[in-house]
Design an enzyme around this catalytic site. Structure first.
Site, PDB file in Angstrom:
ATOM      1  CB  SER A   1      -0.918   0.009   1.224  1.00  0.00           C
ATOM      2  OG  SER A   1      -0.150  -0.144   2.404  1.00  0.00           O
TER       3      SER A   1
ATOM      4  CG  HIS B   1      -1.099   3.693   4.528  1.00  0.00           C
ATOM      5  ND1 HIS B   1      -2.328   3.226   4.940  1.00  0.00           N
ATOM      6  CD2 HIS B   1      -0.438   2.630   4.023  1.00  0.00           C
ATOM      7  CE1 HIS B   1      -2.410   1.925   4.674  1.00  0.00           C
ATOM      8  NE2 HIS B   1      -1.274   1.545   4.134  1.00  0.00           N
TER       9      HIS B   1
ATOM     10  CG  ASP C   1      -4.294   5.388   6.871  1.00  0.00           C
ATOM     11  OD1 ASP C   1      -3.120   5.353   7.269  1.00  0.00           O
ATOM     12  OD2 ASP C   1      -4.696   4.729   5.895  1.00  0.00           O
TER      13      ASP C   1
END
Ligand SMILES: *[C@@H]1O[C@H](CO)[C@@H](O)[C@H](O)[C@H]1NC(C)=O
Ligand SMILES: *[C@@H]1O[C@H](CO)[C@@H](O)[C@H](O)[C@H]1NC(C)=O
Ligand SMILES: *[C@@H]1O[C@H](CO)[C@@H](O)[C@H](O)[C@H]1NC(C)=O
Length: 381
Positions: free
Chosen positions: A40, A346, A343
């Site tokens: 991610s 990240h 968040d």
């Protein structure tokens, strides 16, 4: 002719000649494409192309809508693309609107280095482990070699040797079972991870790749999510509020990675194998956010609960859940540009930009790799 004019002319000639001396003219770059492997931290839309689901406030800062990225805006890989003057990388898995002349992105959210069937490391979310990402790259290379010259969406076959191959993966292998294996498990379980990365580089070398850049593992002991979820006591926190044990475990992993890449470099001596110490850059941001134009280190911008970390594992950024009979939503702060953590897991666009400046500079790389010697760098504002 006044001496000032002749100085100006000299300066002008110098400015014309200098780029030629270092082999670069306006907008030129040694790298015509980027092929990225990751999770991610560098997924530009692959996971959500396969499994559409992303909602706001992801993407709010730059794209003004969810853009398949686990951030409020651009990622490090986006900024690197911009800096070397190529478009944002299209995800390999994205069938609509993709453009692969300047590379492809195989990264997907939750990806691991090790095979998903090695149960200890599987996140259970993404099937696209590094081995699968490599197979996709091999398929891409085959298609590029087969394509006729009229093909408008694929690069020419010689691109493979003129590309930057980037890796930003391993974090999920490390974190998904950390609570189970404990920080002591690093020496036992992670050598397979670094050797798999090294083996992948060698395979890409055999495909024609010559420049490989591996970003090391981030200081997850400073991440709001892990500060909330991983067992620790206050004596494990350093003066900046980060968990010493987990960060030390990351340092151990990074040493292993660095050593493995050193050996890889020796075995393919006509290639550049670059280790990038993003750990140190991010740790500095978490420790001294205000020295870098930010405000908050270990507190997430988008989350629920407020307080020190603004993170609740029951309700992730953008989600709405019922907690103790009350419907709650994890919403974003108004000023993501003041945060390191978007968040809880990240980085924000602001942090990613600062990390990119450090990568472009080259001094956090081993061996040092100043991008400006390879590319006429474009502004990334
Ligand atoms: C995972 O799959 C690979 C390839 O099929 C196999 O070689 C390996 O032994 C498997 N690992 C486990 C732990 O099942
Ligand atoms: C904190 O954790 C460490 C390691 O788990 C343990 O040795 C120590 O006794 C704990 N300290 C307190 C105050 O609980
Ligand atoms: C990289 O950063 C260092 C420290 O700020 C600086 O001295 C050096 O000139 C920079 N190098 C490049 C290539 O920008």
């Amino acid at each position: 002719m006044t001496s000032k004019t002749s100085m100006n002319i000299l300066l002008f000639i110098f400015m014309l000649v200098l780029p030629c001396l270092v082999g670069l003219s306006q907008g030129e770059c040694d790298f015509k494409a980027i092929f990225n492997f990751g999770d991610s931290n560098s997924d530009t839309g692959g996971f959500y192309a396969a499994f559409p689901a992303e909602s706001g406030p992801y993407g709010m800062t730059y794209f003004n809508k969810p853009a398949g990225r686990a951030s409020d805006g651009r990622l490090v890989i986006d900024f690197i693309a911009q800096a070397i003057g190529i478009p944002f990388l299209s995800p390999y898995l994205q069938s609509i609107g993709s453009y692969y002349k300047h590379g492809a992105n195989y990264a997907t959210l939750a990806s691991t280095v090790l095979l998903p069937n090695t149960s200890l490391f599987a996140t259970g979310i993404s099937p696209f482990s590094l081995a699968i990402q490599l197979n996709q790259m091999k398929q891409f290379a085959t298609k590029v070699k087969e394509a006729d010259q009229q093909e408008t969406k694929l690069p020419s076959p010689d691109i493979l040797g003129k590309s930057l191959y980037t890796f930003y993966i391993g974090q999920n292998d490390f974190t998904s079972n950390l609570a189970v294996i404990g920080t002591g498990g690093v020496q036992e379980f992670l050598p397979q991870v670094v050797s798999q990365i090294a083996a992948t580089i060698k395979e890409l070398y055999n495909l024609g790749g010559r420049t490989f850049m591996v970003l090391n593992l981030a200081p997850v002991g400073c991440y709001p999510s892990f500060l909330v979820e991983l067992p620790h006591n206050s004596s494990d926190l350093d003066e900046f509020g980060c968990m010493v044990s987990y960060n030390n475990a990351v340092v151990d992993y990074n040493k292993m990675l660095k050593e493995s890449l050193k050996q890889t470099r020796e075995s393919i001596s006509d290639a550049s194998v670059i280790y990038v110490d993003t750990y140190t850059v991010l740790l500095e941001l978490f420790r001294h956010p205000t020295s870098h134009g930010l405000q908050y280190g270990t507190k997430a911008c988008c989350g629920y609960g407020g307080g020190e970390y603004n993170f609740n594992p029951k309700v992730y950024c953008g989600n709405t859940k019922e907690i103790n009979g009350k419907r709650v939503t994890a919403t974003a702060c108004d000023d993501p540009y003041n945060y390191v953590s978007w968040d809880g897991i990240h980085a924000t666009e602001a942090a990613s930009k600062l990390i990119t400046y450090a990568i472009l500079n080259g001094s956090y790389s081993d061996p040092p790799f100043p991008f400006q010697e390879h590319c006429d760098l474009q502004p990334i504002g």
